[in-house]
Design an enzyme around this catalytic site. Structure first.
Site, PDB file in Angstrom:
ATOM      1  N   GLU A   1       0.819  -1.222   0.000  1.00  0.00           N
ATOM      2  CA  GLU A   1       0.000   0.000   0.000  1.00  0.00           C
ATOM      3  C   GLU A   1       0.848   1.265   0.000  1.00  0.00           C
ATOM      4  O   GLU A   1       0.592   2.208   0.763  1.00  0.00           O
ATOM      5  CB  GLU A   1      -0.962  -0.011   1.191  1.00  0.00           C
ATOM      6  CG  GLU A   1      -2.018  -1.096   1.085  1.00  0.00           C
ATOM      7  CD  GLU A   1      -3.097  -1.016   2.162  1.00  0.00           C
ATOM      8  OE1 GLU A   1      -2.989  -0.163   3.062  1.00  0.00           O
ATOM      9  OE2 GLU A   1      -4.052  -1.809   2.098  1.00  0.00           O
TER      10      GLU A   1
ATOM     11  N   GLU B   1      -5.619  -8.378  -0.546  1.00  0.00           N
ATOM     12  CA  GLU B   1      -6.377  -8.019   0.650  1.00  0.00           C
ATOM     13  C   GLU B   1      -7.825  -7.789   0.240  1.00  0.00           C
ATOM     14  O   GLU B   1      -8.102  -6.922  -0.584  1.00  0.00           O
ATOM     15  CB  GLU B   1      -5.831  -6.762   1.344  1.00  0.00           C
ATOM     16  CG  GLU B   1      -4.504  -6.952   2.059  1.00  0.00           C
ATOM     17  CD  GLU B   1      -4.124  -5.754   2.917  1.00  0.00           C
ATOM     18  OE1 GLU B   1      -5.036  -5.072   3.445  1.00  0.00           O
ATOM     19  OE2 GLU B   1      -2.910  -5.498   3.050  1.00  0.00           O
TER      20      GLU B   1
END
Length: 499
Positions: free
Chosen positions: A172, A291
């Protein structure tokens, strides 16, 4: 209410990679400490691994598990978690504001994976570190012997290499919350140089570049285009992350969120193909949806947590029946693009937004979302078939033309089976589903498994672990190539057929 599904064995989306049913363990909350690892627990083995948790993980047949993060990895020095346990240092863990004791690390995780029957998907720190740390970590894990880091591994008791195939280039990195947050150009350059030296150490590995942290990021999809502009030649995958919640209690909209997931997947594929075309490339970049889940129940409790504890309860969502329905829809969304979504990780595996919950010094139990994930991981192998769906639709305040039926069929030629996964989104009416399998010849119903409950908010707990539990009492019946079944209102269904 009536709906129809038509499939043909010659109309194939793609072969399903078993790694689409992966999961995730991060050094966060009680995922590790009190989750998979609890020395002194009544079921703990000689390495401190909870055998009751291992049994549930094996039941899920999870083929790959991402580790050690997540946000955690962007401030993590992997060297802190190897070597003699008594010599390891406690650290302030800044991503989640806890104390990391480092009594569980890389080699413990590799040992746990072997016992769980799964492979490791290892993430490298591209937040506070970079190419040098990444190449050293690959050498430590994968080089046989005769070099500093491979011999260091052997001195730690791991003489055989861990042979980790799949590696994530950070986590991320588009997020301002991330330690070492970077622009797309900054990350792309770092990822490229890290990828080069990692593959020089071990040319057999495959790499996942960081995509956008969610569909809602302002930089999406320019981030993907820029990152792949730098890394296209070196990586095989780009990641996607997405979570959904029902904070306002609007269940019809919540159950429709998988349509947004469909669009997210399509947009990332389009961006990957744009970069391929602009570079005159020959390879497709595949997707790692590493995710995904429902996440919102624990938000308020997490805001009240006292910092700097060791393994406090964090992100411990207690899942209800409607969460299981959306998880089923999200699984179907990924199967509908099985040609490009080749890996995925339900985030996470134990205690932290997880299908498995435990009590410290206590039991372990299955949350509601355990069941659709279990059914897909056990029966969703082979080829995903193009689903031609005819279904009544409904509109919400923000999403229109939502089909009450969400469905796909999977053909496992080796087993001579077709499995239909189907969700009836209606909160009021049962649905009669007619499935036309015209190309398969006569069918025979093996089982019709149903996950249903009258209360969308029903949950499983340690004291009542079977409140929401599937049964095999579905009424699917075959007449030649036509299969007719009743899908109860607000239900997840698995119809297994011999063909």
């Amino acid at each position: 209410m009536k709906a129809k599904l038509t499939v043909d064995k010659d109309f194939v989306i793609g072969k399903i990679d078993k790694r689409i049913y992966g999961s995730f363990i991060e050094h966060l909350g009680r995922a590790v400490y009190g989750g998979i690892y609890e020395p002194g627990h009544a079921t703990a083995d000689e390495q401190g691994f909870r055998e009751d948790v291992l049994a549930l993980v094996r039941e899920l047949q999870t083929p790959i598990v991402r580790y050690p993060g997540g946000n955690f990895v962007s401030g993590y020095n992997w060297e802190d978690g190897v070597g003699p346990v008594e010599a390891r240092k406690k650290r302030l863990e800044l991503a989640w504001r806890t104390i990391e004791p480092n009594t569980f690390g890389l080699n413990e995780f590799a040992g746990w994976c072997r016992k769980a029957g799964t492979e490791a998907m290892m993430a490298v720190n591209l937040g506070t570190r970079g190419a040098d740390e990444a190449r050293n970590l690959v050498e430590y894990c994968n080089h046989p012997s005769g070099s500093y880091y491979s011999d260091l591994r052997a001195s730690h008791g791991c003489h055989a290499p861990h042979a980790i195939k799949t590696w994530c280039l950070g986590n991320e990195m588009d997020g301002p919350w991330q330690i070492g947050h970077k622009t797309a150009h900054e990350y792309g350059r770092t990822a490229l140089e890290s990828a080069k030296v990692m593959k020089w150490v071990d040319p057999t590995i495959e790499l996942v570049a960081c995509g956008s942290s969610s569909l809602g990021m302002k930089t999406f999809p320019e981030w993907e285009a820029t990152v792949l502009d730098h890394t296209y030649e070196q990586v095989e995958y780009i990641s996607l992350h997405q979570y959904y919640g029902n904070r306002d209690g609007d269940s019809p909209t919540f159950l429709a969120r998988s349509l947004e997931m469909d669009q997210f997947i399509h947009s990332v594929i389009a961006t990957c193909d744009y970069v391929k075309a602009r570079k005159r490339g020959k390879k497709d970049i595949h997707l790692s949806f590493d995710e995904w889940n429902v996440w919102y129940h624990s938000n308020e409790a997490d805001r009240q947590m006292e910092p700097w504890q060791v393994a406090p309860p964090q992100l411990e969502d207690v899942y209800n029946h409607e969460d299981a329905l959306l998880v089923g829809c999200m699984l179907i969304s990924m199967l509908k693009r099985a040609d490009r979504v080749k890996m995925a990780c339900l985030a996470q595996l134990v205690n932290v937004i997880a299908p498995i919950m435990t009590a410290n010094d206590g039991g372990a139990w299955r949350q509601t979302i355990f069941y659709p994930f279990l059914h897909a991981s056990v029966y969703g192998h082979g080829e995903a078939l193009v689903p031609l769906v005819q279904s009544p639709k409904y509109d919400t305040k923000t999403i229109t033309d939502v089909p009450y039926l969400e469905s796909i069929a999977v053909y496992n030629e080796a087993r001579g089976e077709v499995t239909i996964f189907a969700v009836n989104r209606s909160l009021d009416e049962a649905m009669t589903l007619q499935s036309d399998l015209r190309s398969f010849g006569d069918c025979r119903v093996i089982a019709h498994t149903v996950l249903e409950h009258d209360d969308l908010k029903a949950v499983n707990t340690e004291a009542q672990p079977d409140t929401v539990k599937p049964h095999d009492g579905g009424d699917a019946a075959a007449d030649g190539t036509l299969v007719t079944a009743t899908l109860p209102r607000q239900s997840w269904n698995v119809i297994r057929l011999s063909v």
